[in-house]
Scaffold this motif. Structure first.
Motif, PDB file in Angstrom:
ATOM      1  N   SER A  24       0.843  -1.199   0.000  1.00 14.50           N
ATOM      2  CA  SER A  24       0.000   0.000   0.000  1.00 14.50           C
ATOM      3  C   SER A  24       0.881   1.253   0.000  1.00 14.50           C
ATOM      4  N   ASN A  81      -5.004  10.875   6.056  1.00 11.16           N
ATOM      5  CA  ASN A  81      -5.046  10.251   4.720  1.00 11.16           C
ATOM      6  C   ASN A  81      -5.050  11.302   3.605  1.00 11.16           C
ATOM      7  N   HIS A 133      -4.312   1.769  -2.417  1.00 13.86           N
ATOM      8  CA  HIS A 133      -4.163   1.917  -0.956  1.00 13.86           C
ATOM      9  C   HIS A 133      -5.551   2.145  -0.364  1.00 13.86           C
ATOM     10  N   GLY A 136      -9.481   2.988   6.021  1.00  8.46           N
ATOM     11  CA  GLY A 136     -10.623   3.038   6.937  1.00  8.46           C
ATOM     12  C   GLY A 136     -10.802   4.445   7.480  1.00  8.46           C
ATOM     13  N   ARG A 182       8.319  -3.316   4.498  1.00  9.00           N
ATOM     14  CA  ARG A 182       6.960  -3.857   4.594  1.00  9.00           C
ATOM     15  C   ARG A 182       6.627  -4.162   6.031  1.00  9.00           C
ATOM     16  N   ARG A 185       3.910  -9.923   8.951  1.00  6.02           N
ATOM     17  CA  ARG A 185       2.678 -10.706   9.003  1.00  6.02           C
ATOM     18  C   ARG A 185       2.831 -11.799  10.045  1.00  6.02           C
TER      19      ARG A 185
HETATM   20  C1  LIG Z   1      -9.833  -1.823   5.431  1.00  7.48           C
HETATM   21  C2  LIG Z   1      -8.485  -1.148   5.445  1.00  7.48           C
HETATM   22  C3  LIG Z   1      -8.355   0.082   6.052  1.00  7.48           C
HETATM   23  C4  LIG Z   1      -7.128   0.755   6.018  1.00  7.48           C
HETATM   24  N1  LIG Z   1      -7.049   2.029   6.515  1.00  7.48           N
HETATM   25  C5  LIG Z   1      -5.937   2.764   6.285  1.00  7.48           C
HETATM   26  C6  LIG Z   1      -5.928   4.172   6.546  1.00  7.48           C
HETATM   27  O1  LIG Z   1      -6.930   4.767   6.968  1.00  7.48           O
HETATM   28  N2  LIG Z   1      -4.767   4.838   6.315  1.00  7.48           N
HETATM   29  C7  LIG Z   1      -3.653   4.234   5.822  1.00  7.48           C
HETATM   30  O2  LIG Z   1      -2.645   4.914   5.604  1.00  7.48           O
HETATM   31  N3  LIG Z   1      -3.651   2.908   5.524  1.00  7.48           N
HETATM   32  C8  LIG Z   1      -4.760   2.170   5.727  1.00  7.48           C
HETATM   33  N4  LIG Z   1      -4.795   0.831   5.365  1.00  7.48           N
HETATM   34  C9  LIG Z   1      -3.596   0.178   4.845  1.00  7.48           C
HETATM   35  C10 LIG Z   1      -3.026  -0.792   5.865  1.00  7.48           C
HETATM   36  O3  LIG Z   1      -2.397  -0.066   6.909  1.00  7.48           O
HETATM   37  C11 LIG Z   1      -2.060  -1.754   5.176  1.00  7.48           C
HETATM   38  O4  LIG Z   1      -2.764  -2.527   4.247  1.00  7.48           O
HETATM   39  C12 LIG Z   1      -1.357  -2.660   6.176  1.00  7.48           C
HETATM   40  O5  LIG Z   1      -0.516  -1.913   7.038  1.00  7.48           O
HETATM   41  C13 LIG Z   1      -0.509  -3.704   5.477  1.00  7.48           C
HETATM   42  O6  LIG Z   1       0.417  -3.085   4.620  1.00  7.48           O
HETATM   43  P1  LIG Z   1       0.485  -3.437   3.068  1.00  7.48           P
HETATM   44  O7  LIG Z   1      -0.887  -3.206   2.480  1.00  7.48           O
HETATM   45  O8  LIG Z   1       1.505  -2.468   2.498  1.00  7.48           O
HETATM   46  O9  LIG Z   1       0.906  -4.865   2.954  1.00  7.48           O
HETATM   47  C14 LIG Z   1      -5.990   0.138   5.417  1.00  7.48           C
HETATM   48  C15 LIG Z   1      -6.140  -1.119   4.817  1.00  7.48           C
HETATM   49  C16 LIG Z   1      -7.369  -1.744   4.814  1.00  7.48           C
HETATM   50  C17 LIG Z   1      -7.508  -3.080   4.112  1.00  7.48           C
END
Ligand SMILES: Cc1cc2nc3c(=O)[nH]c(=O)nc-3n(C[C@H](O)[C@H](O)[C@H](O)COP(=O)(O)O)c2cc1C
Length: 202
Positions: A24, A81, A133, A136, A182, A185
Motif C-alpha cells: 500500500s 489520509n 491503498h 478506513g 513492509r 505478518r
Molecule cells: C480496510 C483497510 C483500512 C485501512 N485504513 C488505512 C488508513 O486509513 N490509512 C492508511 O494509511 N492505511 C490504511 N490501510 C492500509 C493498511 O495499513 C495496510 O494494508 C497494512 O498496514 C498492510 O500493509 P500493506 O498493504 O503495504 O501490505 C488500510 C487497509 C485496509 C484493508
C-alpha cells in the motif's frame, strides 16, 4: 519517470507474483488513469464471488480531472489520509449493502463480499501497472450525506488508485513510511487451525 518501488513480501511459500508485489504506497503520481483502464479495474470487482450472487458491493468514484468532484471525495477522508491521498488520480469509496436484494433479509456477508471485490479490483489494478491503498480513515456519515447513500448501505473503505509517484513531495514521516520496510505478518500457525481452535494446521 517511473517511481515504482518494489517491496516484495517475504512469503514463506511461493505466491502468485502480483500478490508478492502488492503493498500500500503513500506516494501516488497524479497522472490520470484512462477511463477504459479504470472501468477494467471495476470490472474485476464485478466478477468477484458473492453470497447468493447478490453482489452487495457499490463504489463511489472520483477522478482528479473533475477537480470539484475530487475535492468533495477528498474532503470525506481523515486528515492523515488527505495528506498523501490528495496526489492520487483516482479515489473511490466502497459501500456494502447490508440486506439481500432479492428478499430484503439481512446479509451478514455484505462486508465480506465488498472486501473480496476490493481484493479483485486491487489485483486487476496491479496487473495494469496501478497501485491501490485502502483506507478506513474517512467519515462514513459525511459520505452518506454528501452522496445520498441510502439507509441499509454502509460506506466501508476509501481507496486510492494510481501509479506510484515521487515520495519526496510528501511530509517527511510519510516519505519514510512509503520508503520503509513492509509491515510484517503473523505466521500461518496463528490463524490457520485444524481439529480445534488454536491448533495450527501448518
Ligand atoms: C480496510 C483497510 C483500512 C485501512 N485504513 C488505512 C488508513 O486509513 N490509512 C492508511 O494509511 N492505511 C490504511 N490501510 C492500509 C493498511 O495499513 C495496510 O494494508 C497494512 O498496514 C498492510 O500493509 P500493506 O498493504 O503495504 O501490505 C488500510 C487497509 C485496509 C484493508
Amino acid at each position: 519517470m517511473d517511481y515504482t518501488l518494489e517491496k516484495t513480501a517475504a512469503a514463506d511459500h511461493a505466491l502468485f507474483p502480483l500478490l508478492v508485489r502488492r503493498w500500500s504506497p503513500n506516494a501516488f503520481s497524479p497522472e490520470p488513469v484512462d477511463r477504459e483502464t479504470l472501468a477494467t479495474v471495476f470490472e474485476a470487482a464485478r466478477w468477484s464471488a458473492s453470497c447468493s450472487n447478490d453482489q452487495p458491493w457499490f463504489y463511489l468514484v472520483a477522478t482528479r480531472d473533475d477537480a470539484a468532484a475530487f475535492e468533495t471525495m477528498l474532503g470525506c477522508l481523515e486528515d492523515g489520509n488527505i495528506k498523501w491521498a490528495k496526489t492520487a488520480p483516482v479515489l473511490a469509496i466502497g459501500v456494502a449493502r447490508l440486506t439481500f436484494e432479492r428478499n430484503g433479509k439481512p446479509n451478514r456477508w455484505g462486508y465480506y463480499d465488498l472486501g473480496q471485490s476490493a481484493a479483485y479490483l486491487t489485483v486487476q489494478a496491479m496487473s495494469m501497472g496501478l497501485w491501490v491503498h485502502q483506507m478506513g480513515g474517512f467519515y462514513p456519515e459525511k459520505v452518506r450525506e454528501v452522496y445520498g447513500v441510502p439507509e441499509g448501505y454502509d460506506p466501508v473503505a476509501a481507496i486510492a488508485i494510481g501509479k506510484m509517484g515521487d515520495p519526496s513531495v510528501l511530509p517527511g514521516y510519510l516519505t519514510e513510511r512509503h520508503n520503509g520496510p513492509r509491515s510484517g505478518r503473523k505466521p500461518l500457525r496463528e490463524f490457520v487451525f485444524t481439529g480445534r481452535w488454536g491448533e495450527a494446521a501448518f
